[in-house]
Design a protein around this motif. Structure first.
Motif, PDB file in Angstrom:
ATOM      1  N   SER A 161      13.392   6.989  16.811  1.00 31.46           N
ATOM      2  CA  SER A 161      12.209   6.596  17.570  1.00 31.46           C
ATOM      3  C   SER A 161      11.221   5.773  16.755  1.00 31.46           C
ATOM      4  N   GLY A 162      11.203   5.978  15.413  1.00 24.26           N
ATOM      5  CA  GLY A 162      10.203   5.323  14.587  1.00 24.26           C
ATOM      6  C   GLY A 162       8.843   5.978  14.686  1.00 24.26           C
ATOM      7  N   ARG A 163       8.775   7.232  15.179  1.00 23.39           N
ATOM      8  CA  ARG A 163       7.497   7.923  15.320  1.00 23.39           C
ATOM      9  C   ARG A 163       7.044   8.468  13.960  1.00 23.39           C
ATOM     10  N   LEU A 164       5.773   8.243  13.636  1.00 21.67           N
ATOM     11  CA  LEU A 164       5.205   8.783  12.397  1.00 21.67           C
ATOM     12  C   LEU A 164       4.956  10.271  12.574  1.00 21.67           C
ATOM     13  N   LEU A 165       5.559  11.097  11.692  1.00 18.58           N
ATOM     14  CA  LEU A 165       5.434  12.549  11.793  1.00 18.58           C
ATOM     15  C   LEU A 165       4.389  13.110  10.842  1.00 18.58           C
ATOM     16  N   LYS A 166       4.292  12.533   9.652  1.00 22.65           N
ATOM     17  CA  LYS A 166       3.376  13.108   8.664  1.00 22.65           C
ATOM     18  C   LYS A 166       3.158  12.123   7.518  1.00 22.65           C
ATOM     19  N   VAL A 167       1.969  12.178   6.943  1.00 25.09           N
ATOM     20  CA  VAL A 167       1.673  11.499   5.680  1.00 25.09           C
ATOM     21  C   VAL A 167       1.546  12.588   4.616  1.00 25.09           C
ATOM     22  N   VAL A 168       2.402  12.552   3.625  1.00 23.16           N
ATOM     23  CA  VAL A 168       2.398  13.569   2.569  1.00 23.16           C
ATOM     24  C   VAL A 168       1.676  13.003   1.356  1.00 23.16           C
ATOM     25  N   ASN A 211       8.350  19.676  -2.051  1.00 22.47           N
ATOM     26  CA  ASN A 211       9.187  20.722  -1.458  1.00 22.47           C
ATOM     27  C   ASN A 211       9.368  20.415   0.028  1.00 22.47           C
ATOM     28  N   LEU A 212      10.596  20.317   0.484  1.00 16.59           N
ATOM     29  CA  LEU A 212      10.839  19.955   1.883  1.00 16.59           C
ATOM     30  C   LEU A 212      10.845  21.158   2.822  1.00 16.59           C
ATOM     31  N   LYS A 213      10.496  22.337   2.304  1.00 15.63           N
ATOM     32  CA  LYS A 213      10.216  23.468   3.188  1.00 15.63           C
ATOM     33  C   LYS A 213       8.759  23.464   3.640  1.00 15.63           C
ATOM     34  N   THR A 214       7.896  22.892   2.812  1.00 15.14           N
ATOM     35  CA  THR A 214       6.467  22.867   3.135  1.00 15.14           C
ATOM     36  C   THR A 214       5.922  21.450   3.279  1.00 15.14           C
ATOM     37  N   PHE A 215       6.703  20.457   2.853  1.00 15.50           N
ATOM     38  CA  PHE A 215       6.248  19.060   2.815  1.00 15.50           C
ATOM     39  C   PHE A 215       4.980  18.942   1.967  1.00 15.50           C
ATOM     40  N   ARG A 216       4.968  19.659   0.853  1.00 15.20           N
ATOM     41  CA  ARG A 216       3.843  19.618  -0.072  1.00 15.20           C
ATOM     42  C   ARG A 216       4.314  19.198  -1.451  1.00 15.20           C
TER      43      ARG A 216
END
Length: 666
Positions: A67-74, A138-143
């Protein structure tokens, strides 16, 4: 041989901008079923996570594909006003360096962790280009959990690429500089005598992901550009593209383009490990920051490391070899079998493909063309598998689909070209809009690419989106590569400047997410695990507010007795134990920022009131139907005032259960 004079180089590089004038037919470049292929119905998930570097904004952006949808800025290397990263007391240490606190850096490349050469969905690594650092998310928290600075380095461009079991994250210096144990106060024109390139090998704990700067290799003073690890048969080797073999220190666009060939440097890191174990390195005294975020305390710490071991490629003759590669090579990519090493000379009109098997044989037979600053140069013909002829102009990067095909981006001719790895024949070409830099195939740099989608990350946008003044959005273009011919499906804008990207099937990540932090496990020293524990404590001019937030109030929500000159620390614990219920916190006039606190988490905001008055505070994240009621007041009195320090929640006269309480003074 001088291949291109000043005017020629500038004109060559400028062809992209001539090509950025809107050509005819760009609106009809998509096929009829493109919309159907990128449509994700409401309530449905995308098929793929796409992690895209934020470039000069220092962040990482996460999109869903197709889709190209932005999900998050980390946030990684820059402060982030969306969630307080770099503003809260807990996260400030993440941006500490040996140069002090740096709030903004330049993030270029990303690499997902791998096991046996396949993506494992655990972590993603990111580089800071300006002040050299490598981070782990960490890709469990995206932090962002860890950032390590790189000593002896400048311009951390050829990173953070990894070995096939994530044994190491590797980084190379774009700028050659005197190493930290040498006098850097030397004439710039002493470049050839005093400037060195350095390759860093950062060890990664296979269970926790914790990083450690294991060793560095001191190499000749050239510009290391990009890199990739060997895989399969070439596991144990790493390959780095490098330019400026002329060792120019001024007007590099001309003076670093004089030689017909520069190099890909092959590094035998297994052999380097042997030398390290044998004590062959020198201990370099230096300083570099090592920052970690502790999930249990929700708090980061920064430690200054003092030493690193450096191996000399000049003295240890069998760890580094140069493979001549035409015209300022940029991309350096290894195919899924580990046999073919593709160099992309950004001023070239062909693509050289080196053979790992031939390279080993050439080393064994000592088929050398000479040495470069003590490093053996292998003969071009001895390592070359072949050349892709007339593929386009300005090749930059290559990815693979696992079906024997390679895809290379061409900046100058603004296109993506598909070619056969074995026959070196061009199979297809599609225009990009405009001047593509990096490109990405899902899993395209692993032993088992997922394929199906390719994304081109373009440098010029021009007419692709509604204009927004002098600065236009950056652009990505999604292609379907499942058939013989590539099909353009979608344009989507990106945030910041996209450089390299990674993508992984969503199934590897989406089911492993942390939904909230268990309040019982919160070991933050200022955690408040229930409203009954909320309190205010004065320690001299420091005031600690132990505060809770839950739909839809703070506890306490009235505080009096704060004085001008006090340092007030709001330690806000979000008591919610449900997914997607963060609370915000802001107080009028605060010169720092706001907070966004995840369920079960504690965050701290420092506030130094400058003048007496009444200061409202409130939740900044719409959390319930009574979100607007989630507010309170702080009364600030002049310095020296006798107003007692008190706090309360629901302090009505007829409410005996929630009286006004007096703060503790220590």
């Amino acid at each position: 041989m001088k291949i291109i004079q000043l005017f020629g180089i500038s004109a060559f590089a400028s062809l992209a901008f001539l090509g950025s004038c809107k050509p005819k037919g760009t609106e009809t470049a998509v096929s009829g079923d493109a919309a159907e292929k990128v449509y994700v119905a409401p309530g449905k998930y995308d098929e793929v996570y796409n992690f895209v570097s934020g470039g000069f904004n220092g962040q990482m952006n996460v999109y869903g594909l197709p889709s190209g949808r932005l999900l998050k800025v980390v946030p990684i290397f820059s402060v982030n006003p969306e969630n307080g990263y770099g503003y809260s007391e807990e996260t400030k240490p993440m941006l500490e360096t040996s140069h002090g606190f740096i709030p903004w850096d330049d993030q270029h490349h990303l690499e997902l962790s791998q096991t046996n050469g396949e993506q494992d969905g655990r972590w993603i690594f990111a580089n800071a280009n300006n002040t050299p650092r490598v981070a782990r998310v960490n890709l469990k928290t995206f932090r962002t959990e860890e950032i390590i600075e790189l000593p002896n380095s400048a311009g951390n461009h050829s990173s953070p690429f990894i070995t096939e079991n994530t044994e190491y994250v590797v980084a190379g210096t774009r700028f050659a500089v005197p190493t930290d144990d040498m006098n850097g106060d030397v004439p710039i024109n002493s470049f050839k005598e005093n400037f060195k390139g350095v390759i860093s090998f950062i060890g990664v704990n296979k269970e926790t992901g914790d990083m450690n700067l294991s060793f560095q290799i001191e190499a000749p003073g050239v510009n290391f550009d990009l890199s990739h690890a060997g895989k399969g048969k070439s596991h144990g080797w790493f390959f780095f593209s490098c330019y400026n073999s002329e060792q120019a220190n001024t007007l590099l666009e001309v003076n670093a383009s004089q030689n017909d060939k520069d190099f890909i440097m092959a590094v035998n890191w297994k052999k380097a490990e042997e030398y390290l174990k044998a004590g062959k390195g020198r201990k370099v005294k230096t300083q570099y920051a090592h920052n970690k975020f502790d999930e249990s305390t929700q708090t980061a710490t920064s430690k200054m490391e003092q030493e690193v071991t450096v191996l000399s490629a000049k003295e240890l003759k069998d760890i580094c070899y140069f493979m001549p590669t035409p015209k300022s090579p940029h991309g350096c990519d290894v195919d899924p079998t580990g046999e073919y090493i593709v160099g992309s000379g950004k001023l070239a009109a062909l693509i050289p493909v080196h053979s790992f098997t031939k390279m080993l044989k050439a080393i064994e037979n000592k088929e050398f063309a000479g040495e470069y600053d003590g490093i053996p140069i292998l003969k071009y013909e001895s390592t070359l598998y072949g050349e892709v002829q007339k593929p386009g102009l300005g090749p930059l990067h290559t990815e693979f689909d696992g079906k024997g095909n390679a895809y290379t981006s061409f900046f100058v001719s603004s296109e993506v070209v598909k070619w056969d790895i074995k026959t070196l024949k061009v199979l297809d070409r599609q225009p990009t809009f405009y001047s593509v830099g990096h490109l990405m195939v899902v899993g395209g740099d692993t032993k088992k690419p997922y394929g199906k989608y390719l994304v081109a990350y373009n440098k010029i946008t021009k007419d692709r989106f509604l204009p927004t003044g002098p600065e236009l959005t950056q652009s990505a273009q999604l292609y379907d590569i499942s058939g013989d011919k590539m099909k353009l499906l979608l344009d989507f804008p990106t945030f910041g400047e996209p450089h390299y990207a990674q993508a992984v099937p969503a199934s590897l990540i989406k089911d492993n997410q942390v939904k909230f932090y268990n309040i019982a496990d919160n070991k933050h020293p200022y955690a408040t695990k229930g409203e009954a524990e909320s309190k205010v404590v004065r320690q001299g001019n420091k005031v600690h507010v132990y505060m809770t937030s839950i739909r839809s109030h703070f506890a306490p929500d009235n505080i009096e007795g704060i004085k001008v000159g006090d340092e007030v620390y709001f330690h806000v614990t979000n008591l919610e134990q449900d997914w997607d219920v963060p609370h915000g916190f802001a107080i009028k006039g605060n010169q720092n920022a706001e907070l966004l606190i995840m369920p079960g988490e504690t965050c701290t905001l420092k506030w130094v009131p400058k003048k007496p008055g009444m200061w409202p505070m409130y939740c900044t994240d719409f959390c319930s139907a009574l979100h607007q009621e989630m507010q309170g007041y702080v009364r600030v009195s002049p310095a020296g005032s006798n107003v007692p320090l008190t706090y309360s929640l629901n302090n009505k006269a007829d409410n005996a259960k929630s009286p006004v309480k007096t703060a503790v003074t220590k």
